[in-house]
Design a protein around this motif. Structure first.
Motif, mmCIF file in Angstrom:
data_model
loop_
_atom_site.group_PDB
_atom_site.id
_atom_site.type_symbol
_atom_site.label_atom_id
_atom_site.label_comp_id
_atom_site.label_asym_id
_atom_site.label_seq_id
_atom_site.Cartn_x
_atom_site.Cartn_y
_atom_site.Cartn_z
ATOM 1 N N GLY A 152 19.567 36.346 33.176
ATOM 2 C CA GLY A 152 18.676 36.560 32.036
ATOM 3 C C GLY A 152 18.040 35.286 31.516
ATOM 4 N N LEU A 153 18.407 34.129 32.095
ATOM 5 C CA LEU A 153 17.774 32.870 31.689
ATOM 6 C C LEU A 153 16.309 32.849 32.108
ATOM 7 C CD1 LEU A 153 20.473 30.152 32.531
ATOM 8 C CD2 LEU A 153 19.758 30.952 30.266
ATOM 9 N N PHE A 154 15.531 32.032 31.429
ATOM 10 C CA PHE A 154 14.120 31.880 31.797
ATOM 11 C C PHE A 154 13.786 30.397 31.855
ATOM 12 C CE2 PHE A 154 14.655 32.899 27.305
ATOM 13 C CZ PHE A 154 14.035 31.835 26.668
ATOM 14 N N TRP A 155 12.713 30.087 32.601
ATOM 15 C CA TRP A 155 12.378 28.701 32.885
ATOM 16 C C TRP A 155 10.866 28.483 32.806
ATOM 17 C CZ3 TRP A 155 15.527 31.819 35.834
ATOM 18 C CH2 TRP A 155 16.893 31.485 35.873
ATOM 19 N N THR A 156 10.476 27.208 32.823
ATOM 20 C CA THR A 156 9.058 26.880 32.906
ATOM 21 C C THR A 156 8.558 27.197 34.313
ATOM 22 O OG1 THR A 156 9.446 24.608 33.660
ATOM 23 C CG2 THR A 156 9.329 24.986 31.255
ATOM 24 N N GLY A 157 7.254 27.259 34.464
ATOM 25 C CA GLY A 157 6.691 27.477 35.788
ATOM 26 C C GLY A 157 7.084 26.383 36.758
ATOM 27 N N LYS A 158 7.169 25.149 36.265
ATOM 28 C CA LYS A 158 7.550 24.023 37.122
ATOM 29 C C LYS A 158 8.958 24.208 37.677
ATOM 30 C CE LYS A 158 7.732 18.960 37.129
ATOM 31 N NZ LYS A 158 7.508 17.727 36.325
ATOM 32 N N ARG A 159 9.895 24.589 36.817
ATOM 33 C CA ARG A 159 11.253 24.838 37.272
ATOM 34 C C ARG A 159 11.320 26.117 38.110
ATOM 35 N NH1 ARG A 159 15.660 23.542 39.637
ATOM 36 N NH2 ARG A 159 17.584 24.484 38.833
ATOM 37 N N GLY A 160 10.494 27.105 37.755
ATOM 38 C CA GLY A 160 10.442 28.345 38.522
ATOM 39 C C GLY A 160 10.019 28.104 39.963
ATOM 40 N N ALA A 209 1.752 29.865 38.923
ATOM 41 C CA ALA A 209 2.069 29.710 37.501
ATOM 42 C C ALA A 209 1.579 28.365 36.988
ATOM 43 C CB ALA A 209 3.578 29.823 37.279
ATOM 44 N N ASP A 210 1.278 28.321 35.705
ATOM 45 C CA ASP A 210 1.021 27.050 35.042
ATOM 46 C C ASP A 210 2.353 26.317 34.906
ATOM 47 O OD1 ASP A 210 -1.090 25.540 33.129
ATOM 48 O OD2 ASP A 210 0.911 25.445 32.228
ATOM 49 N N LEU A 244 1.992 25.907 41.655
ATOM 50 C CA LEU A 244 1.490 25.681 40.305
ATOM 51 C C LEU A 244 -0.031 25.572 40.356
ATOM 52 C CD1 LEU A 244 4.075 22.985 39.119
ATOM 53 C CD2 LEU A 244 4.217 25.473 38.888
ATOM 54 N N GLY A 245 -0.682 26.108 39.337
ATOM 55 C CA GLY A 245 -2.132 26.040 39.321
ATOM 56 C C GLY A 245 -2.730 27.008 38.341
ATOM 57 N N ASP A 246 -4.070 27.098 38.360
ATOM 58 C CA ASP A 246 -4.802 28.029 37.509
ATOM 59 C C ASP A 246 -5.625 28.957 38.385
ATOM 60 O OD1 ASP A 246 -7.935 27.041 37.325
ATOM 61 O OD2 ASP A 246 -6.541 25.421 37.790
#
Length: 285
Positions: free
Chosen positions: A204-212, A117-118, A221-223
């Motif tokens: 049902g909460l959602f998070w950034t990729g960094k927190r994920g 994920a980004d 993390l990456g592209d």
């Protein structure tokens, strides 16, 4: 001389470097489709997935996901088709989260042997939601009477033109809990010990990729380009696999209407487009 002639060949026919097929799955998830919307269903993606997994020499298939969710049934069907193809073709699946892989979008992401994920992408939203409108007051004000005749006491439950009943809501919640548990079981089965055990994971909460990454919802993390070249070498080439589009579809696309939906009710299409917009807006997109 051999190198000279190889340069004359199309990139797809050259033997140098690893070719990784890439499938982009973008849109809300639902059976069928609609006007003015980009949607995902098993029917719409089955062909392109089959084509991607047919790359004989590719060690992996990359799947880029950008979806806020939608139908839990279609989400699981797409997930299952990816896993079946991966096992049949002996391919590794690497999923890349773009802006969002939430709810049903994250369910599809679980098909990956690895999820990338980004840092600023959105992941999670492991839950079930049902939404509708109630029009009883509006009908009363404009003098419209709703008449419904059924065979079966529960045939018209949650009718938006009639007052909501507590027992109908409880029945809906029970159904949601069953679907939610299926989702939870799939996450636990696919992510296993990588999950950090946070009590908020399945709310049902959602998070950034960094927190994920910290929660165990993603692996790194990456592209897509950087990750695949790091994994398979600097000469790695990405091959986007797209579904064919008919001439009729392309012409209608100029006017913002999906050609595979025909020329149906544009008003209904606008309403569905508004529903799509609401799904994306939940994640600030």
């Amino acid at each position: 001389m051999k190198r000279f002639f190889r340069r004359l060949l199309p990139a797809s026919m050259r033997s140098d470097g690893t070719v990784i097929p890439v499938v982009r799955l973008q849109g809300t998830i639902m059976a069928g489709g609609g006007q003015l919307r980009q949607s995902l269903s098993l029917a719409s993606v089955a062909g392109v997935l089959e084509k991607a997994f047919s790359f004989k020499d590719a060690p992996a298939v990359a799947i880029a996901i950008n979806s806020p969710g939608g139908s839990p049934v279609q989400s699981r069907l797409i997930y299952q088709r990816i896993r079946d193809l991966a096992e049949d073709k002996n391919k590794r699946v690497i999923v890349f989260v773009e802006d969002v892989a939430a709810s049903g979008g994250y369910m599809i992401a679980l098909a990956g042997d690895e999820i990338v994920a980004d840092p600023s992408s959105i992941v999670g939203s492991i839950g079930v939601v049902s939404a509708s409108f109630g029009f009883t007051e509006m009908m009363r004000k404009i003098g419209v009477e709703r008449r419904v005749h059924t065979a079966g006491a529960n045939k018209a439950v949650l009718d938006p033109f009639q007052p909501e009943k507590e027992e109908d809501v409880e029945r809906l919640k029970a159904l949601q809990l069953e679907v939610h548990q299926t989702f939870i079981d799939l996450v636990k089965d696919r992510r296993g010990d990588r999950l950090d055990g946070s009590p908020d994971l399945f709310t049902g909460l959602f998070w950034t990729g960094k927190r994920g990454l910290q929660l165990g919802l993603v692996d790194r993390l990456g592209d897509i380009r950087g990750t695949l070249r790091e994994r398979y070498g600097k000469k790695t080439r990405l091959r986007l696999v797209s579904p064919p589009r008919s001439l009729f579809s392309r012409r209608l696309g100029v006017f913002g209407i999906r050609g595979d939906d025909g020329l149906g009710d544009v008003g209904a299409g606008l309403l569905r487009a508004a529903e799509d917009r609401a799904l994306w807006a939940r994640f600030g997109l």
